[in-house]
Design a protein around this motif. Structure first.
Motif: not given
Length: 407
Positions: A317, A301, A313, A304-305, A308
């Motif tokens: 998350l 998480i 997106d 992957d931010a 964003l």
């Protein structure tokens, strides 16, 4: 379980959904830009956690005397409830006072949770603890869903047909959270029974300091507990920090308030069944494997931010947060409850809370600092991946670190 249901209104409405948006709105009216208001919100959360962290070990030790746990639970719970009510009466221009009242409400909320966690060993044995803990978290999320739906009905119905202003609906949410807390916490506040305790003494404060000193002096006896707490301190409040800062980050991405509310509602809905699922997974495999899974999900998480950019997106998350948040928190609590001596559960949960809260101090500050430095709250959120990675490595090494030592 009803206490978790009770304070869920504060967690979802005050900490996560409404107050961050309300604060950013009034901060903007007072010429505070988006990055700085996000940072101030993080600093306020950190300061509140600092106060609780400094008090937690002594308070935990004091609560282990006969019939003390419920008294301390009542004291901090009522601080949280009263301060939550107070949020509704602060004029919008006094944003500094609003943050101060919020800090006091955090102290009440977090202090109450210390003693609530300590009750886990009073209501469940080692075999039941995982199921009871995860079900409690699940019930908390379900309670959060219901109180959040009540708030959303008020919001989308035109603020009760125009009876409330845009600021009025925010203040309504604070009152709703406080009332919800009072009603459903009453069972534990009134009837909570402490099954395990240390022997009563004439001077509990002095004796508590002595007990804490003895525990620290003989810390080598508790190597497994100590190493788990180190790992826990790195990963667990990254969970809380992401959830606490999520609304502010969403606003920085330009997501509308109504959509943010729907995303948060979805997180609560997902968290309820997945908390129970994590408990089932732990029973079929082990607490350890289920906790490792949760840490890995959160590491993803954070990383992957960085990507964003859109509402889609943010939704992805949010689903991942909802799927792992409750399970990771609940199983960490039950894992720790299985390790500790039951007659000193609150004392040990005091250390459990202080290490968790110290990371809760550090992590919002990291997010706030990196956000101010880069001007991007998504980079601030991604910076937490370092702490999750450290927690993961220590937790993976935990059996080796404690192999030569008993509990």
């Amino acid at each position: 379980m009803f206490y978790d249901w009770a304070n869920s209104g504060y967690g979802i409405l005050v900490v996560t959904a409404v107050l961050p948006v309300y604060f950013k709105a009034i901060a903007g009216e007072n010429s505070i830009n988006a990055a700085n208001s996000t940072a101030l919100w993080g600093y306020a959360n950190s300061f509140g956690m600092l106060v609780v962290s400094l008090m937690a070990p002594l308070l935990g030790a004091l609560a282990d005397y006969p019939n003390s746990k419920r008294r301390w639970l009542n004291f901090f719970t009522w601080i949280g409830i009263i301060m939550t009510f107070a949020l509704a009466v602060i004029p919008p221009k006094q944003w500094g006072v609003l943050l101060l009242i919020y800090v006091f409400s955090i102290i009440g909320y977090s202090g109450g949770n210390l003693f609530y966690d300590g009750f886990l060993t009073d209501v469940a044995d080692d075999q039941q603890m995982g199921a009871v803990s995860t079900t409690g978290y699940g019930m908390g999320y379900l309670g959060g869903v219901i109180v959040f739906i009540i708030f959303l009905i008020a919001q989308v119905s035109g603020d009760f047909n125009g009876l409330l202003s845009s600021y009025g609906i925010a203040k309504f949410s604070f009152i709703l959270a406080a009332i919800w807390w009072v009603i459903f916490a009453w069972l534990l506040l009134r009837y909570g029974h402490q099954s395990h305790n240390v022997q009563a003494v004439t001077d509990p404060v002095r004796d508590s300091f002595h007990r804490l000193g003895r525990m620290l002096h003989h810390i080598k006896r508790y190597r497994k507990i100590s190493w788990f707490l180190v790992a826990y301190s790195f990963y667990i409040d990254g969970v809380d920090t992401i959830f606490t800062m999520a609304t502010a980050i969403g606003k920085d991405l330009g997501i509308e308030t109504t959509m943010l509310m729907l995303v948060l509602l979805m997180v609560q809905l997902i968290a309820f069944p997945f908390s129970i699922l994590y408990g089932f997974l732990a029973q079929k495999t082990s607490n350890r494997l289920a906790i490792l899974l949760g840490i890995i999900v959160y590491l993803f998480i954070c990383l992957d931010a960085l990507h964003l950019k859109s509402l889609a997106d943010f939704w992805v998350l949010a689903v991942l947060v909802g799927a792992s948040q409750g399970g990771l928190q609940a199983l960490s609590r039950s894992y720790f409850g299985q390790l500790i001596p039951k007659d000193s559960s609150s004392e040990f949960f005091g250390f459990y809370n202080i290490l968790g809260k110290f990371s809760a101090i550090l992590e919002p500050v990291i997010v706030g600092f990196v956000t101010q430095l880069t001007g991007k709250s998504t980079v601030g959120a991604a910076s937490l991946s370092i702490l999750f990675l450290i927690g993961l490595v220590i937790f993976l090494l935990l059996p080796r670190l404690t192999r030569e030592s008993g509990n």
